[in-house]
Structures are given as structure tokens and as C-alpha cells.
Design a protein around this motif. Sequence first.
Motif, PDB file in Angstrom:
ATOM      1  N   LYS A 221       0.819  -1.214   0.000  1.00 48.26           N
ATOM      2  CA  LYS A 221       0.000   0.000   0.000  1.00 48.26           C
ATOM      3  C   LYS A 221       0.855   1.267   0.000  1.00 48.26           C
ATOM      4  O   LYS A 221       0.491   2.279  -0.603  1.00 48.26           O
ATOM      5  N   CYS A 222       2.027   1.223   0.628  1.00 44.98           N
ATOM      6  CA  CYS A 222       2.856   2.413   0.796  1.00 44.98           C
ATOM      7  C   CYS A 222       3.308   3.016  -0.540  1.00 44.98           C
ATOM      8  O   CYS A 222       3.681   4.193  -0.598  1.00 44.98           O
ATOM      9  N   VAL A 223       3.269   2.215  -1.622  1.00 44.93           N
ATOM     10  CA  VAL A 223       3.638   2.761  -2.938  1.00 44.93           C
ATOM     11  C   VAL A 223       2.460   2.726  -3.911  1.00 44.93           C
ATOM     12  O   VAL A 223       2.630   2.904  -5.114  1.00 44.93           O
ATOM     13  N   THR A 224       1.255   2.509  -3.393  1.00 51.26           N
ATOM     14  CA  THR A 224       0.062   2.439  -4.238  1.00 51.26           C
ATOM     15  C   THR A 224      -0.726   3.731  -4.092  1.00 51.26           C
ATOM     16  O   THR A 224      -1.579   3.869  -3.215  1.00 51.26           O
ATOM     17  N   ASN A 225      -0.439   4.689  -4.955  1.00 51.56           N
ATOM     18  CA  ASN A 225      -1.137   5.975  -4.861  1.00 51.56           C
ATOM     19  C   ASN A 225      -2.623   5.835  -5.145  1.00 51.56           C
ATOM     20  O   ASN A 225      -3.465   6.390  -4.432  1.00 51.56           O
ATOM     21  N   VAL A 226      -2.925   5.094  -6.213  1.00 51.71           N
ATOM     22  CA  VAL A 226      -4.305   5.007  -6.693  1.00 51.71           C
ATOM     23  C   VAL A 226      -4.653   3.557  -6.996  1.00 51.71           C
ATOM     24  O   VAL A 226      -3.842   2.814  -7.543  1.00 51.71           O
ATOM     25  N   ILE A 227      -5.873   3.176  -6.623  1.00 45.91           N
ATOM     26  CA  ILE A 227      -6.414   1.885  -7.040  1.00 45.91           C
ATOM     27  C   ILE A 227      -7.624   2.145  -7.928  1.00 45.91           C
ATOM     28  O   ILE A 227      -8.488   2.974  -7.610  1.00 45.91           O
ATOM     29  N   ILE A 228      -7.665   1.429  -9.061  1.00 42.38           N
ATOM     30  CA  ILE A 228      -8.817   1.458  -9.960  1.00 42.38           C
ATOM     31  C   ILE A 228      -9.408   0.055  -9.972  1.00 42.38           C
ATOM     32  O   ILE A 228      -8.711  -0.913 -10.278  1.00 42.38           O
ATOM     33  N   VAL A 229     -10.677  -0.067  -9.615  1.00 41.65           N
ATOM     34  CA  VAL A 229     -11.344  -1.370  -9.597  1.00 41.65           C
ATOM     35  C   VAL A 229     -12.470  -1.386 -10.622  1.00 41.65           C
ATOM     36  O   VAL A 229     -12.881  -0.339 -11.128  1.00 41.65           O
ATOM     37  N   MET A 230     -12.996  -2.604 -10.876  1.00 41.09           N
ATOM     38  CA  MET A 230     -13.971  -2.762 -11.954  1.00 41.09           C
ATOM     39  C   MET A 230     -15.300  -3.343 -11.515  1.00 41.09           C
ATOM     40  O   MET A 230     -16.167  -3.575 -12.349  1.00 41.09           O
ATOM     41  N   ASN A 231     -15.456  -3.599 -10.232  1.00 42.28           N
ATOM     42  CA  ASN A 231     -16.773  -4.031  -9.765  1.00 42.28           C
ATOM     43  C   ASN A 231     -17.014  -3.509  -8.352  1.00 42.28           C
ATOM     44  O   ASN A 231     -16.080  -3.125  -7.647  1.00 42.28           O
ATOM     45  N   SER A 232     -18.264  -3.471  -7.967  1.00 43.49           N
ATOM     46  CA  SER A 232     -18.655  -2.849  -6.704  1.00 43.49           C
ATOM     47  C   SER A 232     -18.115  -3.610  -5.494  1.00 43.49           C
ATOM     48  O   SER A 232     -17.800  -3.005  -4.466  1.00 43.49           O
ATOM     49  N   SER A 233     -17.998  -4.933  -5.600  1.00 45.53           N
ATOM     50  CA  SER A 233     -17.479  -5.723  -4.482  1.00 45.53           C
ATOM     51  C   SER A 233     -16.016  -5.390  -4.207  1.00 45.53           C
ATOM     52  O   SER A 233     -15.607  -5.227  -3.050  1.00 45.53           O
ATOM     53  N   ASP A 234     -15.206  -5.291  -5.259  1.00 45.57           N
ATOM     54  CA  ASP A 234     -13.799  -4.941  -5.084  1.00 45.57           C
ATOM     55  C   ASP A 234     -13.648  -3.510  -4.574  1.00 45.57           C
ATOM     56  O   ASP A 234     -12.724  -3.209  -3.813  1.00 45.57           O
ATOM     57  N   TYR A 235     -14.545  -2.639  -4.993  1.00 48.85           N
ATOM     58  CA  TYR A 235     -14.536  -1.267  -4.470  1.00 48.85           C
ATOM     59  C   TYR A 235     -14.746  -1.285  -2.956  1.00 48.85           C
ATOM     60  O   TYR A 235     -14.028  -0.612  -2.206  1.00 48.85           O
ATOM     61  N   ASP A 236     -15.719  -2.073  -2.500  1.00 55.15           N
ATOM     62  CA  ASP A 236     -15.999  -2.164  -1.058  1.00 55.15           C
ATOM     63  C   ASP A 236     -14.807  -2.751  -0.298  1.00 55.15           C
ATOM     64  O   ASP A 236     -14.472  -2.294   0.795  1.00 55.15           O
ATOM     65  N   ILE A 237     -14.153  -3.760  -0.888  1.00 51.48           N
ATOM     66  CA  ILE A 237     -12.985  -4.380  -0.247  1.00 51.48           C
ATOM     67  C   ILE A 237     -11.849  -3.373  -0.120  1.00 51.48           C
ATOM     68  O   ILE A 237     -11.245  -3.213   0.950  1.00 51.48           O
TER      69      ILE A 237
END
Length: 378
Positions: free
Chosen positions: A137-153
Motif C-alpha cells: 500500500k505504501c507505494v500504491t497511490n491510486v487503485i482502480i477497480v472494476m466491480n462494486s465488491s472490489d470497491y468495497d474491499i
Amino acid sequence: MKKILFIASTLSHIENFHIPYLKRFKDLGHSVHVMGKLNNKSEILYADKIISVPFEKSMFSLKNFYLSLKIAKIINKNNYDIIIIHTSLAAFFARLGIILCLKKPRLVVNTVHGYLFDYNSSFFKKHIMILAEKLTKCVTNVIIVMNSSDYDIAKKYKLYKDNLYLINGMGIDPDSFPSISSKCKVALRNSHNFSEKDFILIYVAEFSKRKNQKFLINSMNKLISEGFSNIKLLFLGDGQFLDELKLYTQSLSINDNVFFAGYTKDTCTYYQMSDICVSSSRIEGLPFNIMEAMSVGLPIVASKVKGHIDLVIPNENGFLFNYNNIDEFCSYIKNIYKSTDLQYRMHIKSIELSKKYSLDSVLSNTVRIILNEYDLHL
């Protein structure tokens, strides 16, 4: 001009899904490099540089940990502005490499095509995967997800440093998956040795444990035993369990109803001559096979799992059945089979819903997110 690196576990993944993105960044005047395990082709369109990194298909491979050191050296040497990572395996080991870098990129984007766990996964698997995400996480500025479940996670466990986005997949080209007339459909069937009276279910997927094709073969056995002998199941794809499932189909004596067409890039033709797109998968990101089938106008009958629940509206463009529930699956197939009105209504709704997953819409939005995030990190 920005220097941008795309990373995936295999270069074939980039070739299959991300060429339009490479082109868009090139058209905007940026330099684009790609990294991953080499495929059969030595050239990838719009890539200024191809970097071979032979990832092994295991999260516990010692070689992959060694490759993280190699990745760190490559990133230090090239001084990238933006790194965009795809596929779970590459995402972990590439980010380990970024942690080791002296010259870190200004922006790191982890594009999640589907976390390999959900809330129903085993305690051990889920927490190992979450731990891997938190370590990087310390080098993950942005996460892009493709479904609502992964967004919630991603939101619940705060797996990113700065921002989280939900997009409608990587985009499909609707012109490549058009609906056709009944007359053309019959002609296609004749050319592939199917009858006008056949009712064809299609599943386009790699033969793997996760894709769960054996469930569909057992479901076909049940449907045939109930007298639905003109229902046919068409598999497209190859993979680890292909030969085993061919033998299993023979053991049930349902070879006349289950067909293995192998791997082909011309999936559209097979969608166009089919009646229902089915999926028995245990878990998904946002599956191309269903979006493509929707664009053609097929009703969908799919397992009620993440990824599917974002694409299928029950009783509108298809049905969702509880995972591995054969009775429920067969009931939905029979409902659609018996009702031409339902087939037509779901045909129209699938086409309508597919439009929001078009490449033009999704590509522009995703590129805008990445470049806006880069500006925020100046």
C-alpha cells in the motif's frame, strides 16, 4: 512528455486488453514502455520499449521475489513518471520492486481486474491476500477497480494511499460484437453444423477450477435427462482441465450436446449463433465474455458472484443463480428456453446495458483519471 510503464504478468495480457490505452497515451505525446513475461510475439503496437520479466505463476515463487530486485533496477534506470500495473501477481511483485527503488515514480496506479478473494473466501486465503495488498500500500497511490465488491474491499481495508476509483471495465468495442438478424443466425449455425432448432448455451473461458466448467456439464446432463435434448452447450477456450472435462463428458454419454470448440479470437461468430451466455465462475473481476455477449444481445445466466452481479440485472437481461446450484441454474435456462417473449426482452436489455461498457466511454474516463492524478502529485 511523460514516461509511462505498463506492467502485467504476461505481455499477452497487455496485447489483449490494453493496446487502445497504449495508443491513447502515445497520441498524447507520452513515451510508453511495457513489462511482463514474453509471449509469442516480439512486438507490441505503440510500445516504445518491451521489457521481458519472466514472472512465474505463483505468489510464493522465490524467483518472483528475485525479479522484484530486477524490476527495481529497471525502474531506477528509466526514471518513470507513471507506472500502471495490471494482474494480481504482477501487481504484488512489481510494487515490491517499487518499494526497493531509490527513484520512485511520481504516480503508481494498481488496476485491479478482480481481487482473487471475496468475503466468502477462506479465512486464510482472504487474509494472506489482504496482507499482500497492505504490504504494498505504501507505494500504491491510486487503485482502480472494476466491480462494486472490489470497491468495497479496497475501501474497507484502505488498500491505497490517496484515491480509489470504480470504472466500467477496460471497455469493449461494440462494433466488433454486433447483434445480427435471425436469418444470419441460422446461416451461421448451418456453417458450423448446428440446427435452427438447437438452443445453444455458450461459455467462453479458460478451463480452470475457478471457471467451474464441470458444473455446466453436470447441468447439461440434468437438462438432457429431463427431455431437453435440443439444448446444446458450447465451450470456447483451452486450459489445464480441458482434456479431463472432455473425458468426463464422454463418461456421461452427452457428447452430442456438449461441444469443445477450442481457443479462438473469433468469439463474436459463436456468440451470434448462440441463445444464452452462461458462466459458472467462482469469482470474477468484470468479465469480458459477458460484456461481449451482452453487446451481441444474449440473455445471461451466471453465478451470483462478484463481477457478475455488476453486469446482470435479474429478470431484465438474465438471471443470477447461487453458486453451484444446479436446480436453480436449470430452472433459469428452462424459463428462457420456453419463452420467446422473455428471450426478446432480455436481448434488448442486454444491448442497452452493454453500451456503458463501450471502449470509447471507458478509455477516455480511465486515461483522464490517471492524468488528473498525476497532476495532483506534481
